[in-house]
Design an enzyme around this catalytic site. Structure first.
Site, PDB file in Angstrom:
ATOM      1  N   GLU A  59       0.797  -1.227   0.000  1.00 56.49           N
ATOM      2  CA  GLU A  59       0.000   0.000   0.000  1.00 56.49           C
ATOM      3  C   GLU A  59       0.830   1.277   0.000  1.00 56.49           C
ATOM      4  OE1 GLU A  59      -1.266  -2.577   1.998  1.00 56.49           O
ATOM      5  OE2 GLU A  59      -3.130  -2.973   0.918  1.00 56.49           O
ATOM      6  N   HIS A 128     -11.809  -4.520   9.006  1.00 57.73           N
ATOM      7  CA  HIS A 128     -12.410  -4.425   7.672  1.00 57.73           C
ATOM      8  C   HIS A 128     -13.742  -3.659   7.706  1.00 57.73           C
ATOM      9  CE1 HIS A 128      -9.594  -7.736   6.983  1.00 57.73           C
ATOM     10  NE2 HIS A 128      -9.731  -7.531   5.694  1.00 57.73           N
TER      11      HIS A 128
END
Lengths: 325, 312
Positions: A59, A128
């Site tokens: 990322e 999440h």
């Protein structure tokens, strides 16, 4: 008009803009072969093989490379896998993307778009499920859009892909499969303009994303109690449409701010503070903020549903505000 | 090289006189790397730099008047006084920014490489970074990313032996940082970073490979940071004898002797060059000192292209 899903509208926006402008390219995890974990790229499978590609799970490199690509004249659009994973590459955003134009004295245009899913879904648990838009509102240097309908996602993504500033777009997981009307012809939606989803006379509800739909459900149920909500979907969080909110509060004299992110120091506090500074005389009641309880999102659906705000929180707050509880 | 050295010596002196705010990280002793690499590049090639970035900027064609004005925080500086030493950039000569974050430039460089690859031009992007940055996640992510997409990027590790106060041997798992290239299936080479011709040769080969779609290279240029991490660093972590030893190996003196031996320059010509550079540095200082301070309200400019976002 046609009726399509939020995902399909997003895919249409990406496709149309990539056909129009060959400097746009898009990359991220699980998009090119799989179509994106929530299907945003399904309609793009097999198209633009050089401009739509999958990346390693890196990322910091993904977000930072978007900055580099923008500086050499491209218009990168990155899909972050889950908003939670913005944190795994966060320095590339908060220390680089958000600062480089300012700290170089306005050199360069950072036409880049980071977008992806956020919010609560079925027992996705603490890593999440987050809604972290407030963090980007707090740190100066990136614009924030949070569309709630197929119509808005298409028009706002198209506008964002033509903008010269960095933009982050949060898309609630529960919205991707929702259907809505979208015009056949091309249209753009300007950033920074709220949408009044429902006019009302008693209480202004300022909201975004999934909570727009919860607010509309609450408004329907409150009809029988004689309470008339005005629902404002901000759509853009930075810059947010202060004028529309103030005008509404001047009419209703009451304000509820409803968001899914944590209540403590959530962006609702910023709106509340601004409204009491600039429209204090219009307020007939203390402003109420609705947000998640201040804990990481738990796994059990019983616990998750308790922590996450929904229409019931809005109904309860509205009744309290109108003196019925 | 000499222009960088003189700029850095002036910056050090000005800081010690209390004329420069902030932090200054000097490139003294490492000049051969910037000079050798940049000699292989075109103006439209890109570099990302580091917190120790003055040398990269000068070698890539930056204007020392605008650099010096930025060190002073003046409105005529490269960043209008908003960036300072650690954030000097000139996108027009391909410098995508010095960077105050160790390893921060590596992802930006691979992004430039992605852009070049998609546009199908023959440009290259160079990422300069130190031995400290070789231990960041950004380094490992970026080398892997550049390798799998065969990006036209050259990674130049300036191994000056110290990551701030920490010795490279005590913080890094490999003897040579270039050994890490094997993990990413790209060529890796270690060279004497104080030998400008060796730097040039290695960079030339890597840049040509990148232009020919041959993918990235990792070059480790071993050098030594002759000054502290920043001006004012008490440097308690190393012995002065070590520093003195490396002053005997600094790159400019070595190269000057070579040029004289090879009869390319004589001492008089070298003196003339030095005199010309001294005047340029004095001019830059004069330009900076005579430039206006920014107006306070100028803090509220340059955030977004559409000039919004300052209030709500």
């Amino acid at each position: 008009m046609k009726t399509i899903t939020f995902s399909e509208a997003l895919g249409e926006a990406i496709l149309e803009e990539m056909q129009r402008d060959d400097t746009i390219f898009t990359y991220g995890e699980d998009i090119a072969k799989q179509g994106g974990i929530f299907g945003a790229y399904k309609s793009l499978l097999g198209k633009f093989p050089n401009r739509i590609f999958d990346t390693p799970i890196s990322e910091e490199a993904i977000y930072g490379s978007a900055l580099g690509a923008a500086l050499v004249g491209m218009r990168p659009m990155v899909e972050f896998h889950f908003s939670d994973f913005l944190f795994t590459g966060i320095q590339s955003i908060t220390l680089q993307i958000e600062k480089i134009r300012y700290m170089t004295g306005g050199q360069g245009k950072l036409h880049l778009l980071l977008r992806g899913p956020d919010g609560v879904s079925n027992s996705a648990a603490a890593q999440h499920s987050e809604s972290i838009e407030t963090i980007f509102m707090h740190i100066p240097g990136i614009k924030i859009i949070i569309p709630s309908t197929p119509y808005d996602i298409k028009g706002m993504i198209k506008t964002s892909l033509r903008s010269d500033d960095p933009i982050i777009c949060f898309e609630h997981k529960s919205l991707y499969s929702q259907k809505g009307e979208v015009p056949e012809e091309e249209y753009l939606i300007p950033l920074g303009k709220a949408d009044i989803k429902k006019e009302g006379k008693d209480i202004t509800v300022v909201t975004i994303s999934r909570m727009v739909h919860e607010s509309l459900k609450a408004a329907n149920e409150l009809v029988k109690d004689g309470i008339d909500l005005e629902i404002i979907d901000l759509r853009t969080l930075l810059p947010w449409d202060k004028e529309t909110v103030i005008k509404s509060v001047q009419k209703t004299n009451r304000l509820i701010i409803a968001h899914e992110t944590w209540r403590r120091a959530g962006w609702g506090a910023e709106i509340a503070s601004t409204i009491q500074e600039e429209a204090f005389d219009s307020l007939d009641a203390p402003i109420i903020r609705i947000g998640a309880y201040n804990v990481p999102m738990p796994f059990s659906s019983v616990l998750q549903n308790f922590v996450t705000p929904d229409k019931q929180n809005i109904i309860t707050a509205a009744k309290k505000m109108m003196g019925e509880m | 090289m000499q222009k960088i050295r003189k700029f850095e010596q002036a910056a050090e002196q000005l800081f010690l006189e209390g004329k420069l705010p902030g932090f200054i990280h000097l490139y003294i002793g490492e000049e051969a790397i910037a000079a050798g690499v940049m000699a292989t590049l075109n103006k439209n090639d890109y570099i990302t730099s580091t917190h120790r970035g003055h040398g990269h900027m000068i070698a890539k064609g930056g204007d020392i008047n605008l650099m010096m004005a930025e060190l002073f925080g003046k409105t005529t500086g490269y960043c209008k006084g908003k960036g300072g030493s650690m954030h000097i950039a000139d996108f027009s000569v391909g410098v995508l920014g010095a960077n105050g974050v160790v390893g921060g430039g590596l992802p930006i460089a691979i992004g430039a490489g992605l852009g070049i690859k998609i546009k199908e031009t023959s440009q290259v992007a160079i990422a300069f970074f130190g031995d400290g940055a070789a231990n960041t996640g950004a380094f490992h992510e970026s080398l892997n990313f550049a390798s799998i997409f065969r990006l036209p990027v050259v990674f130049i590790n300036e191994n000056n032996q110290y990551a701030s106060t920490a010795k490279k041997q005590e913080t890094t798992s490999v003897e040579n940082i270039s050994d890490r290239a094997i993990s990413y299936s790209i060529p890796g080479v270690t060279i004497d970073g104080n030998n400008v011709l060796a730097v040039y040769e290695a960079a030339k080969e890597a840049v040509e490979r990148a232009r020919d779609k041959g993918g990235p290279t990792l070059i480790e240029a071993k050098t030594y940071r002759l000054k502290g991490h920043f001006v004012g660093d008490p440097t308690k972590y190393r012995e002065q004898t070590e520093v003195n030893n490396f002053w005997g190996k600094e790159p400019i003196n070595i190269f000057e002797k070579q040029l004289i031996n090879w009869e390319i320059l004589n001492q008089k010509e070298i003196n003339n060059i030095n005199e010309r550079l001294d005047n340029q540095i004095l001019e830059a200082i004069k330009f900076a000192e005579n430039s206006p301070e920014p107006l306070p309200e100028e803090a509220l400019t340059d955030l977004f292209v559409d000039d919004t976002g300052y209030d709500y």
